[in-house]
Write a protein that holds these residues in place. Sequence first.
Motif, PDB file in Angstrom:
ATOM      1  N   ASP A  33      31.110  13.398  44.361  1.00  0.00           N
ATOM      2  CA  ASP A  33      31.608  13.934  45.623  1.00  0.00           C
ATOM      3  C   ASP A  33      33.271  14.523  45.161  1.00  0.00           C
ATOM      4  OD1 ASP A  33      29.710  13.356  47.292  1.00  0.00           O
ATOM      5  OD2 ASP A  33      30.384  11.456  48.146  1.00  0.00           O
ATOM      6  N   ARG A  36      33.331  16.367  40.131  1.00  0.00           N
ATOM      7  CA  ARG A  36      31.972  16.972  39.864  1.00  0.00           C
ATOM      8  C   ARG A  36      31.882  17.431  38.255  1.00  0.00           C
ATOM      9  NH1 ARG A  36      29.113  20.040  43.814  1.00  0.00           N
ATOM     10  NH2 ARG A  36      29.167  18.205  45.268  1.00  0.00           N
ATOM     11  N   TRP A  51      15.530  18.617  40.814  1.00  0.00           N
ATOM     12  CA  TRP A  51      16.065  18.685  42.313  1.00  0.00           C
ATOM     13  C   TRP A  51      15.189  19.264  43.080  1.00  0.00           C
ATOM     14  CZ3 TRP A  51      21.216  17.047  43.628  1.00  0.00           C
ATOM     15  CH2 TRP A  51      21.650  17.556  44.688  1.00  0.00           C
ATOM     16  N   ASN A  52      14.802  18.639  43.975  1.00  0.00           N
ATOM     17  CA  ASN A  52      13.765  19.107  44.959  1.00  0.00           C
ATOM     18  C   ASN A  52      12.754  19.889  44.214  1.00  0.00           C
ATOM     19  OD1 ASN A  52      14.763  18.019  47.475  1.00  0.00           O
ATOM     20  ND2 ASN A  52      16.596  19.399  47.249  1.00  0.00           N
ATOM     21  N   PHE A  65      24.565  24.097  37.179  1.00  0.00           N
ATOM     22  CA  PHE A  65      23.657  23.721  38.161  1.00  0.00           C
ATOM     23  C   PHE A  65      24.683  23.081  39.187  1.00  0.00           C
ATOM     24  CE2 PHE A  65      21.584  20.675  40.889  1.00  0.00           C
ATOM     25  CZ  PHE A  65      20.731  21.475  41.632  1.00  0.00           C
ATOM     26  N   PHE A  66      25.607  22.102  38.852  1.00  0.00           N
ATOM     27  CA  PHE A  66      26.592  21.345  39.617  1.00  0.00           C
ATOM     28  C   PHE A  66      27.448  22.022  39.914  1.00  0.00           C
ATOM     29  CE2 PHE A  66      24.758  17.549  37.192  1.00  0.00           C
ATOM     30  CZ  PHE A  66      23.936  16.998  38.364  1.00  0.00           C
ATOM     31  N   LEU A  69      26.771  23.825  43.286  1.00  0.00           N
ATOM     32  CA  LEU A  69      26.463  23.005  44.649  1.00  0.00           C
ATOM     33  C   LEU A  69      27.696  22.971  45.234  1.00  0.00           C
ATOM     34  CD1 LEU A  69      24.664  19.806  43.189  1.00  0.00           C
ATOM     35  CD2 LEU A  69      23.839  21.786  44.476  1.00  0.00           C
ATOM     36  N   PRO A  70      27.661  23.138  46.646  1.00  0.00           N
ATOM     37  CA  PRO A  70      28.922  23.194  47.550  1.00  0.00           C
ATOM     38  C   PRO A  70      29.360  21.674  47.429  1.00  0.00           C
ATOM     39  CG  PRO A  70      26.855  23.233  48.873  1.00  0.00           C
ATOM     40  CD  PRO A  70      26.438  23.328  47.309  1.00  0.00           C
ATOM     41  N   SER A  71      30.497  21.355  48.068  1.00  0.00           N
ATOM     42  CA  SER A  71      31.065  20.055  48.157  1.00  0.00           C
ATOM     43  C   SER A  71      30.373  19.200  48.654  1.00  0.00           C
ATOM     44  CB  SER A  71      32.599  20.101  48.753  1.00  0.00           C
ATOM     45  OG  SER A  71      32.404  20.453  49.908  1.00  0.00           O
ATOM     46  N   SER A  72      30.296  17.758  48.602  1.00  0.00           N
ATOM     47  CA  SER A  72      29.400  16.878  48.955  1.00  0.00           C
ATOM     48  C   SER A  72      30.089  15.799  49.467  1.00  0.00           C
ATOM     49  CB  SER A  72      28.354  16.397  48.212  1.00  0.00           C
ATOM     50  OG  SER A  72      28.900  16.022  46.780  1.00  0.00           O
ATOM     51  N   PHE A 105      26.597  18.636  52.713  1.00  0.00           N
ATOM     52  CA  PHE A 105      27.035  19.562  51.741  1.00  0.00           C
ATOM     53  C   PHE A 105      27.984  20.592  52.471  1.00  0.00           C
ATOM     54  CE2 PHE A 105      23.470  18.323  49.065  1.00  0.00           C
ATOM     55  CZ  PHE A 105      24.123  17.988  47.913  1.00  0.00           C
ATOM     56  N   ASP A 106      29.019  20.578  51.988  1.00  0.00           N
ATOM     57  CA  ASP A 106      30.145  21.610  52.644  1.00  0.00           C
ATOM     58  C   ASP A 106      30.178  21.464  54.019  1.00  0.00           C
ATOM     59  OD1 ASP A 106      32.213  23.268  52.249  1.00  0.00           O
ATOM     60  OD2 ASP A 106      30.858  25.086  52.063  1.00  0.00           O
TER      61      ASP A 106
END
Length: 145
Positions: A33, A36, A51-52, A65-66, A69-72, A105-106
């Motif tokens: 969070d 990252r 991941w899924n 990959f990380f 990702l949008p902020s979490s 996410f975001d």
Amino acid sequence: MWKKKWPEDFKTYVDQACRAAEEFVNIYYETMDKRRRALTRLYLDKATLIWNGNVVSGLDALNNFFDALPSSEFQVNMLDCQPVHEQATQSQTTVLVVTSGTVKFDGNKQHYFNQNFLLTAQSTPNNTVWKIASDCFRFQDWAST
């Protein structure tokens, strides 16, 4: 029948695994969070993330990959763990960690998630560091319907 050396007091072994898992989970999700860019330090060089259903292997691919990702905002609601017998892990000290909770996410809608980690102990002269060998993350959106 297992012939490897479980400690005489198995409960002590499980308690040690659970303490390591709790500490790891706090570090992992706070890093996810808030920091990252440092997340891949928690992974072995050849670690695999699923991941899924999508496979990501190796530190360079994990970094990419990380970064994408949008902020979490993760909230862990459940943590479970167990030591994995050395015979199953080529004499590596290993802990299975299972978490579930919610993530946004975001600022998007909240999702339920489930995540499983296989952690291995990496010993240095001064201490032991737990690293992720395998990580499997899955949204559990069916739980919100």
